[in-house]
Design a protein around this motif. Structure first.
Motif, PDB file in Angstrom:
ATOM      1  N   LYS A   2      66.462   4.810  52.398  1.00  0.00           N
ATOM      2  CA  LYS A   2      65.493   4.494  51.486  1.00  0.00           C
ATOM      3  C   LYS A   2      65.343   5.272  50.306  1.00  0.00           C
ATOM      4  O   LYS A   2      64.845   4.818  49.100  1.00  0.00           O
ATOM      5  CB  LYS A   2      64.213   4.602  52.498  1.00  0.00           C
ATOM      6  N   ASN A   3      65.533   6.533  50.395  1.00  0.00           N
ATOM      7  CA  ASN A   3      65.729   7.466  49.721  1.00  0.00           C
ATOM      8  C   ASN A   3      66.577   7.060  48.518  1.00  0.00           C
ATOM      9  O   ASN A   3      66.325   7.092  47.200  1.00  0.00           O
ATOM     10  CB  ASN A   3      66.238   8.855  50.027  1.00  0.00           C
ATOM     11  N   LYS A   5      67.666   3.947  47.924  1.00  0.00           N
ATOM     12  CA  LYS A   5      67.222   2.652  47.120  1.00  0.00           C
ATOM     13  C   LYS A   5      66.138   3.163  46.161  1.00  0.00           C
ATOM     14  O   LYS A   5      66.246   2.648  44.941  1.00  0.00           O
ATOM     15  CB  LYS A   5      66.796   1.677  48.037  1.00  0.00           C
ATOM     16  N   GLN A   6      65.210   4.141  46.416  1.00  0.00           N
ATOM     17  CA  GLN A   6      64.330   4.393  45.589  1.00  0.00           C
ATOM     18  C   GLN A   6      64.640   5.067  44.356  1.00  0.00           C
ATOM     19  O   GLN A   6      64.493   4.853  43.399  1.00  0.00           O
ATOM     20  CB  GLN A   6      63.226   5.218  46.485  1.00  0.00           C
ATOM     21  N   LYS A   9      66.353   2.715  42.180  1.00  0.00           N
ATOM     22  CA  LYS A   9      65.325   1.833  41.488  1.00  0.00           C
ATOM     23  C   LYS A   9      64.771   2.740  40.614  1.00  0.00           C
ATOM     24  O   LYS A   9      64.578   2.179  39.214  1.00  0.00           O
ATOM     25  CB  LYS A   9      64.198   1.597  42.574  1.00  0.00           C
ATOM     26  N   ASP A  10      64.470   3.952  40.680  1.00  0.00           N
ATOM     27  CA  ASP A  10      64.026   4.642  39.515  1.00  0.00           C
ATOM     28  C   ASP A  10      64.947   4.877  38.390  1.00  0.00           C
ATOM     29  O   ASP A  10      64.677   4.814  37.140  1.00  0.00           O
ATOM     30  CB  ASP A  10      63.647   6.182  40.083  1.00  0.00           C
TER      31      ASP A  10
END
Ligand SMILES: Cc1cc2nc3c(=O)[nH]c(=O)nc-3n(C[C@H](O)[C@H](O)[C@H](O)COP(=O)(O)OP(=O)(O)OC[C@H]3O[C@@H](n4cnc5c(N)ncnc54)[C@H](O)[C@@H]3O)c2cc1C
Length: 297
Positions: A2-3, A5-6, A9-10
């Motif tokens: 999750k980390n 991917k985030q 994305k950022d």
């Protein structure tokens, strides 16, 4: 994860792009598949940034995916989509299109302005960038004939402007892929005519297409012409017109099309395409060359 991917994305957001993870494959054949990541740059500058940023991952740049077969499982790479780069602007007899502008829309806009040249290409469903990469053509007209300039990004993220002759355009081929270029936009020169005549001509080409080609989900011509002869001619004479496997069929209307009648997989497509290729080789000694591009999972 999750980390990761985030963070990703950022990072892409800062570059002017949005990322979608675990996206559905969007190829025109309509087989079910997934893509690990699709990146959508919001403008030409973002496309340049993203190409530079992801260069070590060797991302695939796609427009409409109307010439690309996605694998059945997960395509485990990054795809850069030009879908949001759709601007089309006019200056006299010239039109400038961003890479993601769809050909049918470009053709319709040109017709409304009384600009002629694109009519034969009106039924090609892909994007301008994809059409340039493939030198798409129909009814005796190839897109490269209309070009005055191509704007692109090298795989190192350097913006370049190319004259059409630098593309070495030939039948369903340009040097875009060999040179590792991503088309960001292109300028075309057209001729002035009456909108009515252009629209009549578009309708006529549309009718010719509907009369000779299947309307279901497909990737258009599976193979390139062989020595100027449609691959469909050979496939039909090899007795394969209309054969089916799973949800796929070698079209009974045009043997160079494989259509998805519902639930077809990439494996069904490949089975029929290989069968056609082998049969034509065996019967006529002709090695058909794929026009369709296969994304490997
Ligand atoms: C029903 C149907 C009818 C068709 N009829 C015709 C026809 O008459 N004539 C014809 O030539 N084709 C035809 N096609 C095939 C296809 O539409 C064309 O080849 C089209 O030009 C592909 O554009 P796209 O945006 O869908 O490209 P995609 O399928 O997304 O990509 C095709 C190739 O171009 C590359 N590419 C895409 N965008 C870029 C970019 N911005 N920069 C660099 N490389 C890029 C991709 O990496 C890939 O290698 C047909 C397809 C269908 C489904």
């Amino acid at each position: 994860m999750k980390n990761y991917k985030q963070k990703r994305k950022d990072m892409l957001k800062k570059a002017g792009a949005d990322a979608v993870f675990g996206a559905k494959a969007f190829g025109a054949f309509g087989n079910r598949g997934m893509v690990r990541e699709i990146v959508y740059p919001r403008d030409g500058y973002a496309l340049l940034n993203v190409v530079k940023m992801l260069k070590d991952e060797k991302p695939v740049v796609l427009g409409g995916a109307t010439d690309v077969l996605f694998p059945d499982g997960v395509y485990d790479g990054a795809i850069i989509s030009t879908a949001r780069l759709k601007d089309v602007c006019f200056c006299g007899d010239r039109v400038y299109c961003q890479a993601g502008a769809r050909l049918p829309e470009v053709v319709a806009k040109c017709a409304r302005r009384g600009l002629s040249g694109f009519e034969q290409l009106s039924g090609i469903p892909g994007s301008v960038g994809g059409a340039i990469a493939m030198n798409a053509g129909a009814f005796g007209r190839e897109i490269a004939e209309l070009l005055t300039r191509v704007d692109a990004v090298t795989s190192d993220g350097i913006a370049v402007a190319l004259s059409p002759c630098a593309l070495d355009a030939g039948y369903r081929h340009t040097s875009v892929a060999e040179k590792g270029l991503t088309v960001t936009g292109a300028e075309f020169r057209l001729t002035t005519s009456s909108s009515r005549e252009i629209e009549d001509s578009i309708r006529e080409y549309g009718k010719r297409r509907r009369d000779s080609q299947p309307q279901g989900k497909s990737l258009g011509s599976v193979f390139k012409r062989a020595d100027g002869v449609s691959a469909g001619y050979y496939i039909e004479r090899a007795g394969l017109k209309g054969i089916k496997t799973g949800g796929a069929e070698i079209s009974s209307k045009h043997a160079n099309f494989i259509v998805n009648n519902g639930g077809a997989t990439a494996a069904d497509f490949i089975y029929l395409a290989d069968k056609a290729k082998n049969a034509v080789k065996e019967k006529f000694g002709i090695e058909l060359e794929y026009e369709v591009i296969f994304l490997k999972g």
